[in-house]
Design an enzyme around this catalytic site. Sequence first.
Site, PDB file in Angstrom:
ATOM      1  N   ARG A  81       0.866  -1.340   0.033  1.00  0.00           N
ATOM      2  CA  ARG A  81       0.068   0.028  -0.041  1.00  0.00           C
ATOM      3  C   ARG A  81       1.027   1.273   0.114  1.00  0.00           C
ATOM      4  O   ARG A  81       0.606   2.114  -0.542  1.00  0.00           O
ATOM      5  CB  ARG A  81      -1.050   0.052   1.263  1.00  0.00           C
ATOM      6  CG  ARG A  81      -1.965  -1.140   1.119  1.00  0.00           C
ATOM      7  CD  ARG A  81      -3.292  -0.993   2.055  1.00  0.00           C
ATOM      8  NE  ARG A  81      -3.890   0.418   2.083  1.00  0.00           N
ATOM      9  CZ  ARG A  81      -3.872   1.248   2.471  1.00  0.00           C
ATOM     10  NH1 ARG A  81      -2.884   1.389   3.595  1.00  0.00           N
ATOM     11  NH2 ARG A  81      -4.610   2.460   2.423  1.00  0.00           N
ATOM     12  N   CYS A 135      14.894  -3.935  -4.042  1.00  0.00           N
ATOM     13  CA  CYS A 135      15.865  -2.875  -4.900  1.00  0.00           C
ATOM     14  C   CYS A 135      14.919  -2.176  -5.670  1.00  0.00           C
ATOM     15  O   CYS A 135      14.805  -2.142  -6.679  1.00  0.00           O
ATOM     16  CB  CYS A 135      16.695  -3.871  -5.626  1.00  0.00           C
ATOM     17  SG  CYS A 135      17.680  -4.913  -4.943  1.00  0.00           S
ATOM     18  N   GLU A 136      14.200  -1.418  -4.945  1.00  0.00           N
ATOM     19  CA  GLU A 136      13.134  -0.091  -5.636  1.00  0.00           C
ATOM     20  C   GLU A 136      13.109   0.792  -4.470  1.00  0.00           C
ATOM     21  O   GLU A 136      13.234   0.858  -3.313  1.00  0.00           O
ATOM     22  CB  GLU A 136      12.071  -0.804  -5.707  1.00  0.00           C
ATOM     23  CG  GLU A 136      11.905  -2.010  -6.699  1.00  0.00           C
ATOM     24  CD  GLU A 136      11.652  -1.195  -8.138  1.00  0.00           C
ATOM     25  OE1 GLU A 136      11.605  -0.146  -8.277  1.00  0.00           O
ATOM     26  OE2 GLU A 136      11.674  -2.581  -9.021  1.00  0.00           O
ATOM     27  N   TYR A 184      -5.694  -5.198   2.370  1.00  0.00           N
ATOM     28  CA  TYR A 184      -4.711  -4.975   1.057  1.00  0.00           C
ATOM     29  C   TYR A 184      -3.581  -5.165   1.146  1.00  0.00           C
ATOM     30  O   TYR A 184      -2.767  -4.155   0.805  1.00  0.00           O
ATOM     31  CB  TYR A 184      -5.145  -3.705   0.361  1.00  0.00           C
ATOM     32  CG  TYR A 184      -6.829  -3.853   0.254  1.00  0.00           C
ATOM     33  CD1 TYR A 184      -7.177  -4.389  -1.135  1.00  0.00           C
ATOM     34  CD2 TYR A 184      -7.745  -3.055   0.908  1.00  0.00           C
ATOM     35  CE1 TYR A 184      -8.637  -4.405  -1.088  1.00  0.00           C
ATOM     36  CE2 TYR A 184      -9.184  -3.098   0.550  1.00  0.00           C
ATOM     37  CZ  TYR A 184      -9.211  -3.742  -0.532  1.00  0.00           C
ATOM     38  OH  TYR A 184     -10.811  -3.614  -0.908  1.00  0.00           O
TER      39      TYR A 184
END
Length: 433
Positions: free
Chosen positions: A327, A359-360, A387
């Site tokens: 989220r 890795c972001e 969610y």
Amino acid sequence: MTTTSDLPAADLLPFFAYRDQQLVMEGVPLERLAHEHGTPLFVYSKAAMLSALAAYQRGLKGRPHLICYAMKANSSLAILQTLVRAGCGLDIVSGGELERALAAGVEPSKVIFSGVGKTRAEMRQALTAGIGCFNVESRAELDVLNEVAHDMGRRAPVSVRVNPNVDAQTHPYISTGLKGNKFGIAHEDVIDTYVHAAACDGLRVVGIDCHIGSQITQTGPYLDAMDRVLDLVEAIEARGVAIEHIDFGGGLGIDYQGDTPPEADALWSQLLQRMEARGYGDRKIYIEPGRSLVGNAGVCLTEVLYLKPGEHKNFLIVDAAMNDLPRPAMYQAFHRIVPVAQPQTEEQATTWDVVGPVCESGDWLGRDRALSVRAGDLLAVMSAGAYCMSMASNYNTRGRAAEVLVDGTRSTLIRERETPADQFRTERMLPAA
């Protein structure tokens, strides 16, 4: 030890408390569960879910109704069983969810099939199961469903989803009731659609449906949508098409960051007064709550791996990531982050971005959080019941987390931690070169 200014102990959600400086869900210390099952770990309170459901049941008491849990919020089988055993039907959006719903023991007649892209195979599957209603989202879908049902020698129970062009005043990604959204049939086309549906020999009109969005925190949008739907019911029935039930969807928000949505029973008191004033007090009501039943019932436990102070930002690296809690990355959503163990003494807090190992740069769980923390400490990401697990992925070949259900002083493992072997199971290697 860990402390935080993110959430004073007095402001903890119901069914959570600090006892002997340990965060407890119902009667179970969360630190114990983290040690038993590892982290990341999702933990859910059965009492919290049933309490949330009870508010809807109180609000609708004495009125013909069906509460169908929107299982896309969290489709873990034990969660579904908990709510089905408490009297819920289920709102599904895929053939896979139908399989889960039936596995959880729901009566097929208490299943509603929503969603804009039902396939012919899914329609056949649902008709064979004998579900209660298809919420149809387009004229094209209506015609395909008629054809499929006719070929099977059946009549599909249908409700047309209305797009009332009402602003739910929520995040644009989870707004569903405006003309620019992909959902439902435009308000001005609804009457002709019902007349067409009533003439189809493979269809049986049973209701009308409206769902305007998610994480709604005000009463006004619901009242606006209700008025538009009731106007349509009057016009449709004037054309000779009977409407058995009125489905007002779900979308009621929860408290993520001091949000103050109306209580479900208070909301439905207002909505029912409006229906009675307009002469529809005896009409059967369907609703499809999701987030509001499970969102605040769940937490994600995570371990602090590393502290990485920087010139411009301080990064607190934990073992939960965007694949576990999507989220924040998807919606810039806020989740409170609190210590599992309170400090023995007051320690100076530092402002951190809480991030995961993926890795972001989008892999973050919380930004600018005041925490006094050390490697090895445990944190609880709050309001993680909706969610999160249902949207979790295997990005970076990370296994999905384990899940535990707490019931009083008992805890039950309801999903094992996913292994790489679990992920490889359906893949096939190339033949030897």
